[in-house]
Enzyme design. Structure first.
Site, mmCIF file in Angstrom:
data_model
loop_
_atom_site.group_PDB
_atom_site.id
_atom_site.type_symbol
_atom_site.label_atom_id
_atom_site.label_comp_id
_atom_site.label_asym_id
_atom_site.label_seq_id
_atom_site.Cartn_x
_atom_site.Cartn_y
_atom_site.Cartn_z
ATOM 1 C CD GLN A 119 -2.995 0.673 2.244
ATOM 2 O OE1 GLN A 119 -3.124 -0.549 2.681
ATOM 3 N NE2 GLN A 119 -4.017 1.670 2.587
ATOM 4 C CB SER A 142 2.514 -4.505 3.984
ATOM 5 O OG SER A 142 1.264 -4.408 4.559
ATOM 6 C CG LEU A 143 -2.255 -5.324 -0.320
ATOM 7 C CD1 LEU A 143 -1.550 -5.557 -1.865
ATOM 8 C CD2 LEU A 143 -3.044 -6.491 -0.045
ATOM 9 N NE ARG A 166 -3.439 -8.003 5.068
ATOM 10 C CZ ARG A 166 -2.697 -6.947 4.439
ATOM 11 N NH1 ARG A 166 -2.970 -6.206 3.680
ATOM 12 N NH2 ARG A 166 -1.204 -6.694 5.273
ATOM 13 C CG HIS A 179 0.746 -4.216 9.000
ATOM 14 N ND1 HIS A 179 0.378 -5.454 8.646
ATOM 15 C CD2 HIS A 179 0.544 -3.385 8.063
ATOM 16 C CE1 HIS A 179 -0.116 -5.408 7.324
ATOM 17 N NE2 HIS A 179 0.128 -4.232 7.225
ATOM 18 C CD GLN A 188 1.240 -9.118 6.196
ATOM 19 O OE1 GLN A 188 -0.027 -8.670 6.084
ATOM 20 N NE2 GLN A 188 1.884 -9.164 5.188
#
Length: 773
Positions: A9, A87-88, A112, A192, A240
């Site tokens: 992101q 991440s994503l 998510r 996160h 995560q």
């Protein structure tokens, strides 16, 4: 062998994936069915800035990353050796690795994103220049136990997450500990971190309900920095949400396996920059022990104390928009060893509350209106409302519109100086202070004026850390060294004393004034569209930078004038510019407040199609403006009028035949008729000399030429005054033969975003050539 990287992101950009959706129609149809909207339309048009909203951003990035991988595999016929996503991006990497099919991954990502978007208040901040152990030590020593580590992006780039108040309180501690910069990030949550715990149960249930296997190509887990172990994918993805992304460790581990080839999937090149920095600062981890997930480890607790809280994560530091202020340091050119992969100076971006070091200057008379400013501000760019020449009511309305639509997003307003404009400048700055506008771009000032000092000192105070803080920010355009020196210096003592005597500032502001500079940033402005001093950027920028280094190292120095392509922007950044200003290319966009006819004309111009004409604002001083000459007689006629003004003392002194030609051809009205109208408006004062009357009437022709172009008055096309720079001609040449050749396909945010991306890529190539890479 190749390691493929998938961005997270913050890498999103309008127009991403447009070359992929047609190539993979089946996957695109599947995405539309799952999401309930057109993914191609979202990425192409970005309606209402939706691409910046987590619930839309994450599915879009997953889809573009997945399709980018499918095309890579189709084109190369190879399998990657390693896969890693930030991440994503890890979820796209797991699709590429075969852990689940495309539809399963998208279902997972869409849920998510929605869960993370619903997790409430929180924010993030980047610490630049300290390693992980030092960051943990500062948190422990300062008692900042409510902040979590969110990203270990590189050995010296760590992101924190928590409540905004806690993050703000941490700045002093990290600055004192030697951080090169502390950058609050413009994000919608503490991603996160423990703030995401509320999303955990629903996300875990979803993971349990889906068919998720082990990847057939090794995929690095964010929470461990090592490949997913058999049967561990679902648990690692759940962890995560509240665990730090160990990106630096992941890259070093892949590097330690002998991998030298890293390729980043669409969109962007953020991860490529991070890899460059990791390899410059770190060492490969060939035999490092496997790290188990630690989603509930305390952030600041020593190893012998029990865990008390989860650790967090966030997307790459270079992705979100920074706010407030950072430690005053100057970034090295992007792509250089050890440099952060961000254009320009982090402190500049933080001080002005934007994501990118590309500024769009205020184009007056509403050419740079609220539509243009809004589009750019939503994309993370600093843009200035072109309020010069607009009446007060319209300025109020435009600012009100921007406030309603942008909320707290950053934007500014331009203010033009000039001979005899002291009262107008004071009135405009008073209005902006009344409206709460705390950021202005000023141009046309050759010395510091009283009204500017008052604006600068309004609300000045000493912060809790002892530093003097001026709420009102000034970005000054300078074309001469002496002007740069004035704005790199404190407010003139005589003007401060005068304001104090008149009660326009208080004694505290007067006492703190010597500790401020007049400007937070200055733009070394070379020859440009509109009013110009014809300066050379190659000559002016180094002089202003050296002066800044000597007088005010914390002030950012930008480059402007003649910049319309990535190559030109790259040169400016490589010369040490902290930011770059563009303008000319933006007046030929959908959002610009210029007539369609004028845009049609500008979209056809070349680099050779400009000329100097008399400046409407500096006519009697001999000032010049750069305007379009192609398809217009304006420059030739305006120069003729100026020559007549120089040689004749009155209208009647000009030969009769020439007067008739000017009235019939230039003015299309009688001289006396125009003069009387100007008198009625109060523009020509009582008692004006014939020479002064001549000046006002000739200036009226220049102003009318500008108005004709603004409204698109076709019968007067030959008299259009169109400010233009060779930069727009260069841009037109670059996009010839593409969809962008038609200005109707040019959107301000997309142009600025493309400029950033292409400039970064060009600077990386330049750095590679310089190092033999």
């Amino acid at each position: 062998m190749t390691a493929l990287l998938f961005p997270g992101q913050g890498a999103q950009e309008k127009g991403m994936g447009t070359d992929l959706f047609a190539a993979f129609p089946e996957e695109t149809r599947t995405a539309d069915e799952i999401l309930g909207y057109s993914i191609a339309a979202l990425c192409r048009d970005d309606p209402d800035g939706s691409l910046r909203r987590t619930q839309f951003t994450q599915p879009a990035l997953y889809i573009v990353g997945a399709l980018s991988y499918l095309r890579w595999r189709r084109d190369t016929g190879r399998d990657p050796a390693w896969l890693a996503g930030h991440s994503l991006g890890e979820l796209a990497a797991l699709f590429a690795g075969g852990a689940y099919d495309f539809a399963t991954g998208l279902t997972l990502v869409a849920r998510r994103g929605a869960l993370m978007a619903d997790c409430g208040e929180g924010s993030m901040a980047a610490v630049i220049g300290l390693d992980e152990d030092r960051v943990r030590g500062v948190l422990r020593d300062a008692g900042l136990d409510r902040l979590d580590l969110a990203n270990i992006n590189t050995p010296s780039q760590i992101v924190l997450a928590g409540l905004p108040a806690d993050l703000a309180a941490a700045e002093t501690a990290f600055t004192a500990a030697g951080a090169r910069a502390y950058i609050p990030l413009n994000v919608s949550g503490a991603f996160h971190s423990r703030a995401m715990e509320g999303a955990g149960p629903a996300f875990a249930n979803l993971l349990a309900s889906l068919e998720i296997g082990d990847p057939v190509v090794p995929v690095l887990a964010n929470v461990t920095g090592r490949p997913h172990e058999p049967g561990a994918v679902a648990a690692n993805l759940a962890a995560q949400l509240v665990s730090p992304v160990r990106w630096s460790e992941s890259i070093r581990w892949i590097w330690g396996q002998g991998e030298e080839d890293f390729a980043e999937m669409q969109p962007g090149q953020v991860l490529t920059g991070l890899v460059t920095k990791i390899r410059a600062e770190g060492e490969p981890l060939a035999d490092a022990p496997y790290r188990k997930p630690e989603p509930v480890m305390a952030v600041v607790a020593p190893p012998d104390e029990p865990p008390t809280m989860p650790e967090p994560k966030h997307e790459p530091v270079s992705e979100p928009a920074p706010r407030l202020r950072a430690a005053p340091t100057r970034a090295k050119p992007n792509g250089a060893a050890g440099a952060d992969f961000d254009l320009g100076q982090a402190a500049f971006r933080a001080r002005f509350g934007v994501a990118e070091a590309i500024v769009v200057g205020g184009m007056g008379y509403g050419v740079g209106g609220s539509a243009l400013v809004e589009k750019l501000a939503r994309a993370g760019f600093l843009a200035f409302l072109g309020a010069d020449g607009l009446p007060e009511a319209e300025v109020r309305a435009e600012i009100g519109t921007l406030r309603d639509r942008l909320g707290s997003a950053a934007f500014g307003v331009n203010v033009r100086g000039g001979a005899g404009r002291d009262a107008a400048v004071e009135a405009r700055l008073d209005l902006l202070m009344t409206l709460g506008v705390d950021c202005v771009q000023i141009g046309g000032f050759y010395q510091v004026e009283r009204a500017l000092v008052r604006y600068r000192l309004a609300g000045v105070a000493r912060g809790s850390d002892g530093a003097v803080v001026a709420p009102n920010r000034i970005l000054a355009k300078v074309t001469r060294p002496e002007t740069a020196e004035a704005f790199l210096s404190p407010p003139p003592p005589d003007l401060v004393a005068d304001l104090l005597k008149d009660g326009r500032i208080d004694s505290e502001a007067a006492a703190l004034a010597p500790q401020l500079t007049m400007a937070d940033a200055v733009v070394a402005l070379a020859d440009c569209a509109g009013d110009t001093d014809g300066a050379s950027l190659l000559a002016l920028l180094p002089v202003v930078r050296d002066m800044r280094d000597r007088l005010a190292p914390h002030v950012a120095v930008g480059a402007g004038g003649g910049i319309g392509t990535a190559e030109a922007a790259s040169v400016a950044f490589l010369m040490g510019a902290d930011f770059v200003e563009v303008g000319s290319i933006m007046q030929c966009t959908v959002e610009a407040g210029l007539s369609n006819l004028a845009k049609d004309i500008l979209a056809e111009m070349g680099v050779q199609d400009t000329e100097l004409a008399p400046s409407e604002h500096w006519f009697d001083w001999g000032g010049k403006a750069r305007v379009l000459k192609r398809g217009s007689l304006f420059a030739a006629r305006a120069n003729k009028l100026y020559d007549l003004y120089r040689f004749y003392e009155s209208w009647d002194a000009i030969p009769a035949a020439l007067r008739k030609r000017i009235e019939d051809g230039y003015f299309q009205a009688g001289y006396a008729e125009i003069l009387n109208g100007l008198r009625a408006q109060g523009i020509v004062p009582n008692g004006a000399t014939p020479k002064q009357e001549l000046m006002h009437v000739f200036r009226h022709y220049l102003a009318e030429g500008r108005r004709f172009a603004l409204v698109g008055e076709a019968p007067r096309r030959a008299d259009f005054q169109l400010s233009a720079s060779p930069a727009l001609g260069a841009f037109n040449a670059r996009v010839r033969g593409t969809a962008l050749a038609d200005w109707r396909n040019r959107h301000a945010d997309a142009l600025a975003t493309d400029l950033v991306r292409e400039t970064k890529q060009g600077m990386l190539r330049a750095a590679a050539r310089a190092t033999g890479g």
